[in-house]
Design a protein around this motif. Structure first.
Motif, PDB file in Angstrom:
ATOM      1  N   LYS A  78      87.422  10.415  31.571  1.00  0.00           N
ATOM      2  CA  LYS A  78      88.260   9.266  31.911  1.00  0.00           C
ATOM      3  C   LYS A  78      87.428   8.010  32.112  1.00  0.00           C
ATOM      4  CE  LYS A  78      91.598  12.291  34.132  1.00  0.00           C
ATOM      5  NZ  LYS A  78      92.174  12.736  35.373  1.00  0.00           N
ATOM      6  N   LYS A  79      88.037   6.880  31.781  1.00  0.00           N
ATOM      7  CA  LYS A  79      87.374   5.594  32.008  1.00  0.00           C
ATOM      8  C   LYS A  79      87.110   5.434  33.495  1.00  0.00           C
ATOM      9  CE  LYS A  79      89.251   3.209  28.036  1.00  0.00           C
ATOM     10  NZ  LYS A  79      89.989   2.075  27.529  1.00  0.00           N
ATOM     11  N   PRO A  80      85.996   4.870  33.862  1.00  0.00           N
ATOM     12  CA  PRO A  80      84.980   4.196  33.056  1.00  0.00           C
ATOM     13  C   PRO A  80      83.854   5.118  32.571  1.00  0.00           C
ATOM     14  CG  PRO A  80      84.552   3.757  35.354  1.00  0.00           C
ATOM     15  CD  PRO A  80      85.764   4.645  35.295  1.00  0.00           C
ATOM     16  N   HIS A  81      84.107   6.407  32.397  1.00  0.00           N
ATOM     17  CA  HIS A  81      83.157   7.361  31.823  1.00  0.00           C
ATOM     18  C   HIS A  81      81.828   7.375  32.576  1.00  0.00           C
ATOM     19  CE1 HIS A  81      86.015   7.649  28.586  1.00  0.00           C
ATOM     20  NE2 HIS A  81      85.928   6.358  28.375  1.00  0.00           N
ATOM     21  N   GLN A  82      81.907   7.630  33.857  1.00  0.00           N
ATOM     22  CA  GLN A  82      80.708   7.663  34.690  1.00  0.00           C
ATOM     23  C   GLN A  82      80.014   9.019  34.628  1.00  0.00           C
ATOM     24  OE1 GLN A  82      79.496   4.891  36.355  1.00  0.00           O
ATOM     25  NE2 GLN A  82      81.114   3.887  35.197  1.00  0.00           N
ATOM     26  N   LYS A  83      78.814   9.064  35.168  1.00  0.00           N
ATOM     27  CA  LYS A  83      78.043  10.302  35.289  1.00  0.00           C
ATOM     28  C   LYS A  83      78.891  11.340  36.026  1.00  0.00           C
ATOM     29  CE  LYS A  83      74.267  11.992  38.093  1.00  0.00           C
ATOM     30  NZ  LYS A  83      73.331  11.669  39.144  1.00  0.00           N
ATOM     31  N   VAL A  84      78.865  12.581  35.537  1.00  0.00           N
ATOM     32  CA  VAL A  84      79.616  13.636  36.214  1.00  0.00           C
ATOM     33  C   VAL A  84      78.748  14.291  37.281  1.00  0.00           C
ATOM     34  CG1 VAL A  84      81.161  14.109  34.278  1.00  0.00           C
ATOM     35  CG2 VAL A  84      79.041  15.405  34.496  1.00  0.00           C
ATOM     36  N   THR A  85      79.402  14.937  38.225  1.00  0.00           N
ATOM     37  CA  THR A  85      78.704  15.607  39.317  1.00  0.00           C
ATOM     38  C   THR A  85      78.325  17.031  38.909  1.00  0.00           C
ATOM     39  OG1 THR A  85      80.739  16.499  40.264  1.00  0.00           O
ATOM     40  CG2 THR A  85      80.058  14.287  41.001  1.00  0.00           C
ATOM     41  N   THR A  86      77.504  17.644  39.719  1.00  0.00           N
ATOM     42  CA  THR A  86      77.143  19.042  39.481  1.00  0.00           C
ATOM     43  C   THR A  86      78.380  19.932  39.588  1.00  0.00           C
ATOM     44  OG1 THR A  86      76.527  19.323  41.801  1.00  0.00           O
ATOM     45  CG2 THR A  86      74.771  18.767  40.275  1.00  0.00           C
ATOM     46  N   GLN A  87      79.311  19.562  40.444  1.00  0.00           N
ATOM     47  CA  GLN A  87      80.548  20.348  40.588  1.00  0.00           C
ATOM     48  C   GLN A  87      81.375  20.312  39.300  1.00  0.00           C
ATOM     49  OE1 GLN A  87      79.537  18.041  42.818  1.00  0.00           O
ATOM     50  NE2 GLN A  87      79.061  19.259  44.627  1.00  0.00           N
ATOM     51  N   THR A  88      81.441  19.147  38.676  1.00  0.00           N
ATOM     52  CA  THR A  88      82.179  19.020  37.415  1.00  0.00           C
ATOM     53  C   THR A  88      81.512  19.860  36.325  1.00  0.00           C
ATOM     54  OG1 THR A  88      83.000  16.824  37.973  1.00  0.00           O
ATOM     55  CG2 THR A  88      82.954  17.397  35.628  1.00  0.00           C
ATOM     56  N   LEU A  89      80.189  19.781  36.230  1.00  0.00           N
ATOM     57  CA  LEU A  89      79.478  20.587  35.237  1.00  0.00           C
ATOM     58  C   LEU A  89      79.675  22.076  35.493  1.00  0.00           C
ATOM     59  CD1 LEU A  89      76.173  18.565  34.829  1.00  0.00           C
ATOM     60  CD2 LEU A  89      77.958  18.892  33.117  1.00  0.00           C
ATOM     61  N   SER A  90      79.683  22.469  36.747  1.00  0.00           N
ATOM     62  CA  SER A  90      79.935  23.870  37.093  1.00  0.00           C
ATOM     63  C   SER A  90      81.336  24.295  36.674  1.00  0.00           C
ATOM     64  CB  SER A  90      79.762  24.099  38.596  1.00  0.00           C
ATOM     65  OG  SER A  90      78.420  23.987  38.954  1.00  0.00           O
ATOM     66  N   ARG A  91      82.304  23.425  36.919  1.00  0.00           N
ATOM     67  CA  ARG A  91      83.686  23.728  36.529  1.00  0.00           C
ATOM     68  C   ARG A  91      83.796  23.852  35.005  1.00  0.00           C
ATOM     69  NH1 ARG A  91      86.040  19.425  38.072  1.00  0.00           N
ATOM     70  NH2 ARG A  91      86.569  18.584  36.047  1.00  0.00           N
ATOM     71  N   TRP A  92      83.199  22.913  34.270  1.00  0.00           N
ATOM     72  CA  TRP A  92      83.229  22.969  32.815  1.00  0.00           C
ATOM     73  C   TRP A  92      82.575  24.259  32.315  1.00  0.00           C
ATOM     74  CZ3 TRP A  92      81.228  17.381  31.374  1.00  0.00           C
ATOM     75  CH2 TRP A  92      82.236  16.452  31.648  1.00  0.00           C
ATOM     76  N   THR A  93      81.437  24.619  32.896  1.00  0.00           N
ATOM     77  CA  THR A  93      80.734  25.834  32.486  1.00  0.00           C
ATOM     78  C   THR A  93      81.579  27.066  32.764  1.00  0.00           C
ATOM     79  OG1 THR A  93      78.597  24.781  32.901  1.00  0.00           O
ATOM     80  CG2 THR A  93      78.615  27.194  32.784  1.00  0.00           C
ATOM     81  N   LYS A  94      82.211  27.094  33.925  1.00  0.00           N
ATOM     82  CA  LYS A  94      83.060  28.242  34.277  1.00  0.00           C
ATOM     83  C   LYS A  94      84.246  28.349  33.311  1.00  0.00           C
ATOM     84  CE  LYS A  94      84.801  30.578  38.335  1.00  0.00           C
ATOM     85  NZ  LYS A  94      84.988  30.528  39.774  1.00  0.00           N
ATOM     86  N   GLU A  95      84.796  27.215  32.904  1.00  0.00           N
ATOM     87  CA  GLU A  95      85.897  27.225  31.938  1.00  0.00           C
ATOM     88  C   GLU A  95      85.442  27.793  30.591  1.00  0.00           C
ATOM     89  OE1 GLU A  95      87.359  23.189  31.804  1.00  0.00           O
ATOM     90  OE2 GLU A  95      88.137  23.296  33.848  1.00  0.00           O
ATOM     91  N   ILE A  96      84.240  27.439  30.167  1.00  0.00           N
ATOM     92  CA  ILE A  96      83.701  27.956  28.910  1.00  0.00           C
ATOM     93  C   ILE A  96      83.429  29.454  29.027  1.00  0.00           C
ATOM     94  CG2 ILE A  96      81.691  27.894  27.361  1.00  0.00           C
ATOM     95  CD1 ILE A  96      81.642  24.816  27.954  1.00  0.00           C
ATOM     96  N   LEU A  97      82.893  29.872  30.168  1.00  0.00           N
ATOM     97  CA  LEU A  97      82.662  31.301  30.389  1.00  0.00           C
ATOM     98  C   LEU A  97      83.981  32.069  30.289  1.00  0.00           C
ATOM     99  CD1 LEU A  97      80.106  31.224  33.358  1.00  0.00           C
ATOM    100  CD2 LEU A  97      79.642  31.907  31.000  1.00  0.00           C
TER     101      LEU A  97
END
Length: 163
Positions: A78-97
């Motif tokens: 989502k705009k303004p497309h800021q740096k994501v947090t470690t929690q967001t990366l963890s959530r994305w990774t868990k979704e891929i898993l």
């Protein structure tokens, strides 16, 4: 995930044999006599669909004109497309898993660190290479104590009974 969240576009270098990603920022494992992570993604020209280096280059091109994509690799949808947090990366990774058929009740995003280092060791990757890649000091016992775990194979019991 902390290491991935700190990847800056300016620290990604395209080489003839792959992509090198430096992480100069202080991370949880930083300290005297400890290695800073250096990630390397080799080219898999014959398997581009599975090539992390090719995917990274494509992602950089697709996101280069987004407002918040000036510094960090991983940015929000989502705009303004800021740096994501470690929690967001963890959530994305868990979704891929989960989409890959992994039981996310048992395995978390952090399990990927366990699995990758254990698989590397099982495939005869030198322990020093594993330590350097993970950012562990030469005298670190972290891998031996916490990460060198058996790799679970879904069909291991069945194959053991059949053969």
């Amino acid at each position: 995930m902390q290491t991935f969240a700190l990847i800056k576009r300016s620290n990604i270098y395209v080489k003839t044999n792959g992509i090198e990603i430096k992480i100069p920022d202080a991370i949880k494992t930083s300290g005297p006599n400890k290695f800073q992570p250096l990630l390397f993604l080799p080219w898999f020209k014959d398997k581009e669909k599975f090539c992390a280096a090719t995917t990274t280059i494509d992602y950089l091109h697709q996101t280069k004109n987004l407002q918040g994509a000036k510094e960090y690799l991983f940015i929000s949808f989502k705009k303004p497309h800021q740096k994501v947090t470690t929690q967001t990366l963890s959530r994305w990774t868990k979704e891929i898993l989960a989409k890959s058929g992994i039981n996310t009740q048992e395995f978390t995003a952090h399990s990927t660190r366990h699995a990758s280092t254990s698989a590397a060791f099982k495939n005869n990757i030198n322990i020093e290479t594993i330590r350097r890649t993970a950012g562990w000091a030469k005298v670190s016992m972290t891998f031996a104590k916490f990460y060198n775990k058996p790799i679970i194979k879904k069909d291991s019991f069945t194959m053991g009974v059949i053969t």
